[in-house]
Design a protein around this motif. Structure first.
Motif, short mmCIF file in Angstrom:
data_model
loop_
_atom_site.label_atom_id
_atom_site.label_comp_id
_atom_site.label_asym_id
_atom_site.label_seq_id
_atom_site.Cartn_x
_atom_site.Cartn_y
_atom_site.Cartn_z
N ASN A 137 7.36 2.80 -3.78
CA ASN A 137 7.34 1.70 -2.79
C ASN A 137 7.73 0.39 -3.46
N CYS A 174 1.65 12.40 1.21
CA CYS A 174 0.57 11.47 1.60
C CYS A 174 0.78 11.12 3.07
N ASP A 228 5.78 10.04 1.64
CA ASP A 228 4.86 9.29 2.51
C ASP A 228 5.24 9.59 3.95
N ALA A 241 5.28 10.86 -4.11
CA ALA A 241 4.86 11.51 -2.85
C ALA A 241 5.94 11.40 -1.80
N LEU A 272 -4.51 11.47 1.30
CA LEU A 272 -3.69 11.48 0.09
C LEU A 272 -3.95 12.76 -0.70
N GLY A 309 7.78 8.11 -1.48
CA GLY A 309 6.65 7.18 -1.62
C GLY A 309 5.81 7.45 -2.85
N GLY A 310 4.56 6.99 -2.75
CA GLY A 310 3.75 6.83 -3.95
C GLY A 310 3.98 5.38 -4.35
N LYS A 311 2.95 4.77 -4.91
CA LYS A 311 2.97 3.31 -5.06
C LYS A 311 4.21 2.76 -5.80
N ARG A 362 3.52 15.76 -4.12
CA ARG A 362 2.58 15.78 -2.99
C ARG A 362 3.12 15.13 -1.71
N ASP A 392 1.77 -2.73 -2.70
CA ASP A 392 2.95 -2.35 -3.49
C ASP A 392 4.04 -3.42 -3.35
N SER A 411 -2.08 6.62 -8.59
CA SER A 411 -3.06 7.54 -9.19
C SER A 411 -2.37 8.46 -10.20
N GLU A 422 -5.59 7.38 6.19
CA GLU A 422 -4.71 7.93 5.16
C GLU A 422 -5.31 9.20 4.56
N VAL A 476 -0.07 -0.30 5.26
CA VAL A 476 0.09 0.59 4.11
C VAL A 476 1.31 0.15 3.28
N GLY A 477 1.09 -0.03 2.01
CA GLY A 477 2.19 -0.44 1.12
C GLY A 477 2.24 -1.94 0.88
O1 TA6 Z 1 -0.11 1.93 -1.31
C1 TA6 Z 1 0.12 2.90 -0.31
C2 TA6 Z 1 0.52 4.16 -0.95
O2 TA6 Z 1 1.52 3.77 -1.80
C3 TA6 Z 1 1.04 5.24 -0.04
O3 TA6 Z 1 2.37 5.02 0.10
C4 TA6 Z 1 0.66 6.56 -0.72
O4 TA6 Z 1 1.71 7.20 -1.28
C5 TA6 Z 1 -0.46 6.15 -1.63
O5 TA6 Z 1 -0.50 4.74 -1.71
C6 TA6 Z 1 -0.58 6.74 -2.96
O6 TA6 Z 1 -1.66 6.17 -3.67
P1 TA6 Z 1 -2.21 6.78 -5.01
O7 TA6 Z 1 -3.20 5.78 -5.50
O8 TA6 Z 1 -2.83 8.10 -4.67
O9 TA6 Z 1 -1.05 6.94 -5.94
#
Ligand code: TA6
Length: 309
Positions: free
Chosen positions: A41, A90, A12, A10, A104, A36-38, A88, A252, A137, A102, A248-249
């Motif tokens: 991070n 987020c 972020d 993502a 997402l 981003g995306g977990k 995507r 991670d 996810s 948030e 947030v994060g």
């Molecule tokens: O943990 C926070 C976070 O990493 C955000 O940075 C955001 O990108 C989101 O989680 C994504 O989470 P998901 O579970 O949809 O992959």
């Protein structure tokens, strides 16, 4: 080397604004946009602590280009499977009281041949990895069993596997017996098939899960810390108290610290300390999935790890 896998990468975006009022125009004071995306991070927090890491996953479209360029700028090695769809965005909206909302996106649809390319890339990368950390996810079109498949590929190449996801992706992924998982209390209850009354019940539940072949499990207690069962021994981990700027994060960053500890063969207590210090350091910065290495070092001594059974 540590490899992180982000199937649903993502951009972020963090919007800092005085207040978010539904149904009204809100003007944003400051914007941060980061790869981003977990799993990404996790990779950044590892890289910031000077440990070799490579980020992989699916990336596509102009958002995918942004993610790859951002990683290159931040000096983070990466090797993504390029997809037809658009990665995507987020969104994290932070108001002046530190309340975070948030949003997402579900992410792109992944085609069958793109999943096959991921299997092949992972097989190549995992040979060189001590730890492979899967986080986040699943994008649309990816079956819930995909993590289990990838975990078996990584384990087959000799890597130690972490899985940080939720819901059914976690339940199915856990069938492949990753080395480390980070479920929430509800997910542990679902596994055990009964509700969890108190800390003792949670501890007993985590020990039972250890017996099923998942050696390391941490359950986050938010700002207080975590409860962990590692190789049949339970620990309560108390995090240092800090004034949170952006939470947030943090999860991670916890995974990042744990991956560093495990890849360096540190004792369990030290892994828990490094994970908790990294998670807490993330809360001190406005950016998601980011730490100042000096904060991590300073916080290490303030983490309390108690053996509880
Ligand atoms: O943990 C926070 C976070 O990493 C955000 O940075 C955001 O990108 C989101 O989680 C994504 O989470 P998901 O579970 O949809 O992959």
């Amino acid at each position: 080397m540590i490899v992180t896998v982000t199937l649903n990468a993502a951009i972020d975006k963090t919007y800092h604004l005085p207040a978010l009022a539904a149904g009204q125009v809100s003007r944003v004071d400051r914007v941060y946009a980061e790869p981003g995306g977990k799993g990404i991070n996790v990779a950044r927090v590892i890289a910031l602590q000077g440990v070799p890491v490579l980020a992989t996953g699916f990336a596509g479209g102009s958002n995918g280009d942004f993610i790859e360029r951002g990683l290159a700028r931040q000096g983070i090695a990466h090797d993504f499977v390029k997809i037809e769809g658009e990665s995507r965005i987020c969104l994290n909206i932070m108001d002046q009281d530190g309340v975070s909302t948030e949003l997402l996106e579900p992410g792109p649809t992944i085609a069958g041949q793109e999943m096959e390319a991921m299997r092949q890339k992972l097989a190549q990368l995992a040979v060189r990895a001590k730890v492979v950390a899967f986080s986040g996810s699943l994008p649309t079109g990816v079956p819930k069993s995909f993590y289990a498949e990838l975990i078996e590929i990584a384990q087959g190449q000799g890597a130690v596997v972490f899985l940080d996801t939720s819901g059914e992706a976690l339940m199915r992924g856990a069938e492949a017996k990753p080395y480390f998982i980070k479920p929430n209390e509800d997910e542990v209850a679902q596994w055990l098939g009964h509700s969890i009354e108190d800390e003792n019940a949670l501890m007993q539940g985590l020990l039972r899960l250890n017996e099923t072949g998942i050696p390391c499990i941490s359950v986050s207690m938010g700002a207080q810390g975590s409860l962990a069962a590692f190789h049949g021994v339970c620990y309560r981990v108390r995090a240092p108290k800090v004034d949170t700027v952006n939470a947030v994060g943090c999860g991670d960053a916890y995974v990042a610290g744990m991956a560093i500890g495990v890849s360096q063969g540190l004792p369990v207590e030290e892994c828990l300390r490094l994970a908790t210090a990294s998670g807490t350091a993330n809360a001190l910065t406005a950016r998601a999935g980011y730490v100042e290495p000096e904060d991590v070092k300073r916080l290490l001594d303030e983490v309390v790890v108690e053996l509880i059974g």
